[in-house]
Design a protein around this motif. Structure first.
Motif, short mmCIF file in Angstrom:
data_model
loop_
_atom_site.label_atom_id
_atom_site.label_comp_id
_atom_site.label_asym_id
_atom_site.label_seq_id
_atom_site.Cartn_x
_atom_site.Cartn_y
_atom_site.Cartn_z
N ALA A 39 0.88 -1.23 -0.01
CA ALA A 39 0.12 0.07 -0.07
C ALA A 39 0.81 1.28 0.07
O ALA A 39 0.50 2.17 -0.53
N PHE A 43 1.11 4.37 -2.63
CA PHE A 43 1.10 5.87 -2.07
C PHE A 43 2.52 6.53 -3.05
O PHE A 43 2.03 7.68 -3.40
N ARG A 46 1.93 7.59 -6.67
CA ARG A 46 0.71 8.27 -7.17
C ARG A 46 1.27 9.30 -8.32
O ARG A 46 2.21 9.86 -8.10
N GLU A 63 0.27 14.83 3.05
CA GLU A 63 0.02 13.50 2.38
C GLU A 63 0.07 12.35 3.11
O GLU A 63 -0.73 11.60 2.83
N GLN A 66 -2.92 12.19 5.15
CA GLN A 66 -4.14 11.59 4.59
C GLN A 66 -4.22 10.22 4.11
O GLN A 66 -5.18 9.55 4.07
N TRP A 67 -3.09 9.64 3.58
CA TRP A 67 -2.81 8.27 3.25
C TRP A 67 -3.11 7.52 4.45
O TRP A 67 -3.88 6.27 4.38
N THR A 69 -5.23 7.71 6.75
CA THR A 69 -6.44 7.54 7.13
C THR A 69 -6.95 6.57 6.43
O THR A 69 -8.17 6.10 6.65
N THR A 70 -6.52 6.24 5.31
CA THR A 70 -7.12 4.90 4.70
C THR A 70 -6.55 3.63 4.99
O THR A 70 -6.93 2.60 4.43
N GLN A 71 -5.69 3.61 6.13
CA GLN A 71 -5.12 2.47 6.43
C GLN A 71 -5.56 2.14 7.90
O GLN A 71 -5.95 3.10 8.69
N ASP A 72 -5.65 0.90 8.18
CA ASP A 72 -6.11 0.35 9.49
C ASP A 72 -4.73 0.52 10.60
O ASP A 72 -4.23 -0.58 10.85
#
Length: 202
Positions: A39, A43, A46, A63, A66-67, A69-72
């Motif tokens: 993942a 990133f 991109r 950046e 923000q990234w 926040t998409t990960q657990d």
């Protein structure tokens, strides 16, 4: 002709490039921080992001935040950035010795965002070795953009012919040469000749 000011590139010159692929620390992210290397690679890749970050048009910390926040994960952007900076810390002792012994004035000229520039100068201690750092993020332009070299010329007050760029990137070297700078294309087959260029013993 002897240069009055040497502009040292950082990654690939003062900081050794890793063997193999760039960001060689990424495969260990799972073990180090519990983050997915796959993942994070996505990133990093991109489209257009790296160029924007390098020129200060995007905040690297924002950046990363923000990234994440998409990960657990409970890992913060500050922690991930600190890990990134430490992982890219690979000072080349031999080249740094040449810098320390060279008689010319010295600055660093590098394509790096502001957090890395600060890390280079403070955490890695280069503020004691060079007058200042010209970094693409704070400057808003990156090598080989002409403005990058122009900013150094204006700051130094020197003629282009009195400036020497040491860089491992052929395009960066060509852009400096086109402005009348002295240049040294640094790589594995030329590094041993650098002391002579600087006028010091190997």
């Amino acid at each position: 002709m002897t240069a009055d000011l040497v502009v040292w590139d950082f990654d690939g010159v003062l900081n050794a490039e890793p063997e193999g692929t760039p960001f060689g620390w990424v495969p260990r992210l799972d073990a180090d921080l519990g983050l997915s290397p796959r993942a994070f690679r996505a990133f990093l890749n991109r489209p257009g992001q790296a160029a924007q970050v390098l020129r200060g048009r995007l905040s690297l910390l924002a950046e990363l935040d923000q990234w994440l926040t998409t990960q657990d994960t409970g890992v913060t952007a500050d922690r991930l950035l600190a890990h990134w900076l430490r992982s890219e810390d690979r000072p080349d002792a031999q080249v740094i010795d040449w810098l320390d012994r060279s008689p010319q004035r010295a600055v660093i000229g590098t394509n790096n965002p502001a957090p890395r520039a600060e890390y280079i100068m403070q955490s890695m201690g280069f503020s004691a070795r060079v007058e200042t750092i010209f970094a693409s993020g704070p400057m808003g332009m990156a090598k080989p953009d002409p403005g990058f070299y122009g900013a150094i010329e204006r700051w130094s007050g020197l003629a282009p012919s009195a400036l020497l760029l040491i860089d491992d990137n052929r395009a960066n070297v060509a852009a400096a040469a086109a402005r009348g700078w002295q240049t040294y294309h640094f790589h594995a087959h030329t590094r041993d000749g650098l002391p002579a260029k600087l006028g010091i013993a190997p």
